[in-house]
Design a protein around this motif. Structure first.
Motif, mmCIF file in Angstrom:
data_model
loop_
_atom_site.group_PDB
_atom_site.id
_atom_site.type_symbol
_atom_site.label_atom_id
_atom_site.label_comp_id
_atom_site.label_asym_id
_atom_site.label_seq_id
_atom_site.Cartn_x
_atom_site.Cartn_y
_atom_site.Cartn_z
ATOM 1 N N UNK A 1 0.817 -1.202 0.000
ATOM 2 C CA UNK A 1 0.000 0.000 0.000
ATOM 3 C C UNK A 1 0.855 1.259 0.000
ATOM 4 N N UNK A 2 1.936 1.232 0.783
ATOM 5 C CA UNK A 2 2.777 2.422 0.876
ATOM 6 C C UNK A 2 2.049 3.553 1.569
ATOM 7 N N UNK A 3 2.567 4.765 1.423
ATOM 8 C CA UNK A 3 1.886 5.945 1.946
ATOM 9 C C UNK A 3 1.688 5.904 3.446
ATOM 10 N N UNK A 4 0.546 6.433 3.883
ATOM 11 C CA UNK A 4 0.348 6.573 5.327
ATOM 12 C C UNK A 4 0.086 5.234 5.999
ATOM 13 N N UNK A 5 -0.462 4.277 5.251
ATOM 14 C CA UNK A 5 -0.694 2.950 5.837
ATOM 15 C C UNK A 5 0.645 2.340 6.242
ATOM 16 N N UNK B 1 1.783 1.450 10.107
ATOM 17 C CA UNK B 1 2.145 0.094 10.513
ATOM 18 C C UNK B 1 3.609 0.029 10.959
ATOM 19 N N UNK B 2 4.480 0.611 10.147
ATOM 20 C CA UNK B 2 5.897 0.480 10.459
ATOM 21 C C UNK B 2 6.299 1.267 11.703
ATOM 22 N N UNK B 3 5.634 2.408 11.951
ATOM 23 C CA UNK B 3 5.981 3.154 13.163
ATOM 24 C C UNK B 3 5.543 2.388 14.410
ATOM 25 N N UNK B 4 4.381 1.714 14.309
ATOM 26 C CA UNK B 4 3.942 0.903 15.452
ATOM 27 C C UNK B 4 4.954 -0.220 15.710
ATOM 28 N N UNK C 1 7.603 -8.537 10.217
ATOM 29 C CA UNK C 1 6.879 -7.523 9.462
ATOM 30 C C UNK C 1 7.864 -6.650 8.691
ATOM 31 N N UNK C 2 8.979 -6.298 9.336
ATOM 32 C CA UNK C 2 9.977 -5.472 8.670
ATOM 33 C C UNK C 2 10.561 -6.161 7.448
ATOM 34 N N UNK C 3 10.907 -7.435 7.619
ATOM 35 C CA UNK C 3 11.509 -8.163 6.496
ATOM 36 C C UNK C 3 10.517 -8.252 5.342
ATOM 37 N N UNK C 4 9.257 -8.600 5.658
ATOM 38 C CA UNK C 4 8.243 -8.728 4.607
ATOM 39 C C UNK C 4 7.999 -7.389 3.929
ATOM 40 N N UNK C 5 7.988 -6.325 4.737
ATOM 41 C CA UNK C 5 7.734 -4.993 4.172
ATOM 42 C C UNK C 5 8.860 -4.590 3.217
#
Lengths: 297, 339
Positions: free
Chosen positions: A125-129, A133-136, A176-180
């Protein structure tokens, strides 16, 4: 016990879209990697012993005996001696493998699904989503993994279930980081663009193009977490969280036998040796897998 | 307005030149770390709600009277909505009021601070032991890549990563305290932690086994990343140029290390953070009265304010260490973009 992840360049630049027979090619590479094969065999043996524990174990792991307490290795019919309550060490080590393997695999599998899902969503999705997610996930990164696991299971209280919850929560952010990172890299490739141009929907792009290309880095990373999970889970049991007595578990055995190091040092060191062998095997197999799958880390 | 300016990566000077000075980067990084720090406080705050039962119950000893409960409810504002409670808790925490320990009835902050100083003795000792050794061995492995020294070093680092350090601690106790009797098995000196001194062997020897135990994991991990970073640098063209110019092995190592170290620095910072924050298992084995030991005690006695305070202090120091390393890395390595 670190969760250091490498984000840049997880996918080698040359990675072609999946060829047919990927898994077969992988097996061909692994076949000549004798170190990996050797430790894979050990893992299979530990698994077999754990699954068929009632058939393999010579005695009941929970049968105590006041007479045969803390007997040395090879005492009568006790192949590896007995523990502080006179229970057969070999049987307890075999049964303990069940708990340790379960605690090693279940959190990683659940975290791979959950973390992978959020990672793909964030990356695609990128952007604010993505930002949200990544900041959490970053917040969870602010805790050393041992600390987070201990704090969560410490407040939830002991027990296998709470231990599993704590470990799963610990492993979701790194996965989550690796997948992202992998998804973000794949998303901008030409073949995704081409698929979109030819009218593929987002969902089918995710399933046919993204998922198949991030499987290797995510799987390799997840496999490296299994040994961490075993170490952490045993650590929790060692602290009195996680598995509760009288269940046989390597971490718990190490903790209860600690009082007897002056009487039977060798026996007290055995459960830890079991944890070490399991963790070492998983680490080396994961390394072999990483090499065979050609994933940079 | 100013905030937006600060968050921008570059700004124009009066002469019209785009500049990106270090001080601006420092401020920006600190601003970016702030949301994480806030998130950390949210998680620590949420802990009392994770604990089974009424949060009041987890804050009070079981023999508390009805009046105590009512008093605490009012003080902590449990009747108010959650965001209000959170803000109250945070505002108290920022002025150093972490509440009172249920077990010792003393302020949490003082206890945590004392424990942290004990933990740092072990962490810094382990870092001083492990980091230089890991860099030396990793460099050696990278130079002999694929050959026996590399094989041995790589194997040793995998062993270091795989070994459960709580077990290693027990094995070291068995060998050095039980069998050989040369080092004490646990504790922090015959008179406890108050008399501890770094200059006297009689006290210092209590730290030897904990330091050895904690040093092994960072040793393995840093050795691995040094090897990878060095191997990367050594395969670059400029190394070949240096060799062609006739530089000796020592000079080549110096050049390569200068290029590889900033990468390793990041790993070292992270590992130091783990040493400080992840000390619970080793401290429990050696009865070393640090933060990990404190947390373990707090868990066993269900002393939630203590657990919360220790967790918050450790997590925030972990965030600060990471921030410091990040800034240091940017300062020493001009290639890292101040993005």
């Amino acid at each position: 016990m670190s969760l250091a992840t490498a984000t840049p360049d997880i996918i080698p630049a040359t990675a072609a879209p999946r060829r047919r027979g990927y898994w077969r090619a992988l097996w061909h590479k692994l076949r000549y990697d004798y170190v990996t094969l050797f430790f894979l065999t050990i893992i299979v043996l530990i698994f077999a012993a754990a699954i068929f524990a009632p058939l393999v174990a010579p005695f009941d792991p929970n049968k105590t005996s006041m007479v045969y307490r803390l007997k040395p290795i090879g005492y009568r019919h006790f192949f590896l001696g007995t523990d502080e309550l006179g229970r057969d060490m070999l049987s307890r080590l075999i049964y303990g493998g069940r708990m340790s393997l379960m605690m090693g695999f279940v959190p990683v599998v659940i975290a791979t699904c959950v973390g992978g899902f959020f990672g793909v969503v964030a990356g695609f999705t990128g952007g604010w989503v993505n930002m949200l997610i990544m900041r959490i996930m970053d917040v969870f990164y602010a805790f050393p993994s041992v600390l987070l696991a201990v704090a969560i299971s410490g407040t939830l209280g002991g027990g296998v279930g709470n231990g599993l919850i704590a470990l799963t929560l610990v492993f979701i952010p790194p996965l989550c980081r690796v997948a992202e990172a992998a998804t973000t890299q794949i998303r901008t490739r030409d073949f995704v663009e081409a698929a979109r141009a030819s009218g593929a929907s987002n969902l089918s792009i995710i399933f046919f193009h993204i998922l198949r290309n991030i499987v290797a880095p995510v799987l390799v990373y997840a496999s490296s977490l299994i040994s961490v999970s075993i170490l952490l889970a045993s650590g929790l049991s060692f602290l009195g969280l996680g598995v509760e007595p009288p269940t046989a578990d390597w971490g718990l055995m190490l903790s209860t036998l600690r009082q007897s190091i002056y009487v039977q040092p060798l026996i007290c060191a055995m459960p830890g040796a079991a944890i070490f062998i399991a963790s070492l095997s998983f680490n080396l197999v994961s390394d072999g897998l990483r090499q065979a799958m050609d994933v940079r880390a | 307005m100013y905030l937006a300016l600060l968050l921008r990566e570059t700004y124009r000077t009066s002469a019209g030149v785009v500049a990106n000075p270090m001080w601006l980067y420092v401020i920006r990084r600190i601003l970016l770390a702030a949301p994480i720090a806030i998130g950390v406080t949210v998680i620590c705050f949420a802990l009392i709600y994770l604990a089974p039962g009424d949060p009041i119950q987890s804050l009070l000893p079981p023999e508390a009277t009805q009046a105590d409960v009512a008093y605490l409810k009012q003080v902590y504002g449990f009747d108010k909505p959650l965001p209000v409670q959170y803000l109250k808790w945070v505002s108290r925490a920022t002025v150093g009021d972490f509440g009172t320990s249920i077990q010792t009835n003393r302020p949490v902050l003082g206890e945590v601070r004392r424990a942290l100083s004990h933990t740092l003795i072990i962490s810094i000792g382990a870092a001083l032991l492990a980091f230089p050794l890991a860099i030396a061995l990793g460099t050696l492995a990278a130079f002999y890549i694929g050959r026996p020294p590399d094989r041995i070093a790589t194997m040793a680092s995998v062993v270091g990563i795989s070994v459960p350090n709580y077990w290693l601690g027990i094995v070291l106790i068995i060998v050095f305290a039980v069998e050989l009797g040369v080092l004490p098995a646990s504790g922090m000196g015959p008179q406890g932690s108050d008399d501890f001194s770094l200059t006297q062997w009689a006290q210092l020897k209590y730290a030897v086994l904990p330091v050895l135990t904690t040093a092994l994991v960072p040793l393995g991990i840093i050795m691995r990343s040094t090897r990878a970073a060095m191997a990367d640098v050594l395969s670059q063209d400029f190394i070949q140029t240096l060799r062609a110019k006739g530089l000796g092995q020592g000079a080549v190592v110096r050049h390569a290390l200068r290029n590889a170290l900033p990468q390793v620095l990041a790993v070292m910072g992270l590992q130091f953070g783990y040493l400080v924050g992840g000390s619970i298992l080793t401290e429990t084995i050696f009865n070393w009265p640090g933060t990990g030991f404190l947390m373990n005690k707090a868990i066993l006695t269900r002393d939630i304010p203590m657990l919360q305070g220790a967790l918050l202090v450790l997590a925030l120091s972990f965030v600060s260490i990471n921030l410091a390393v990040d800034l240091l890395q940017t300062a020493v390595d001009p290639r890292v973009k101040r993005g």
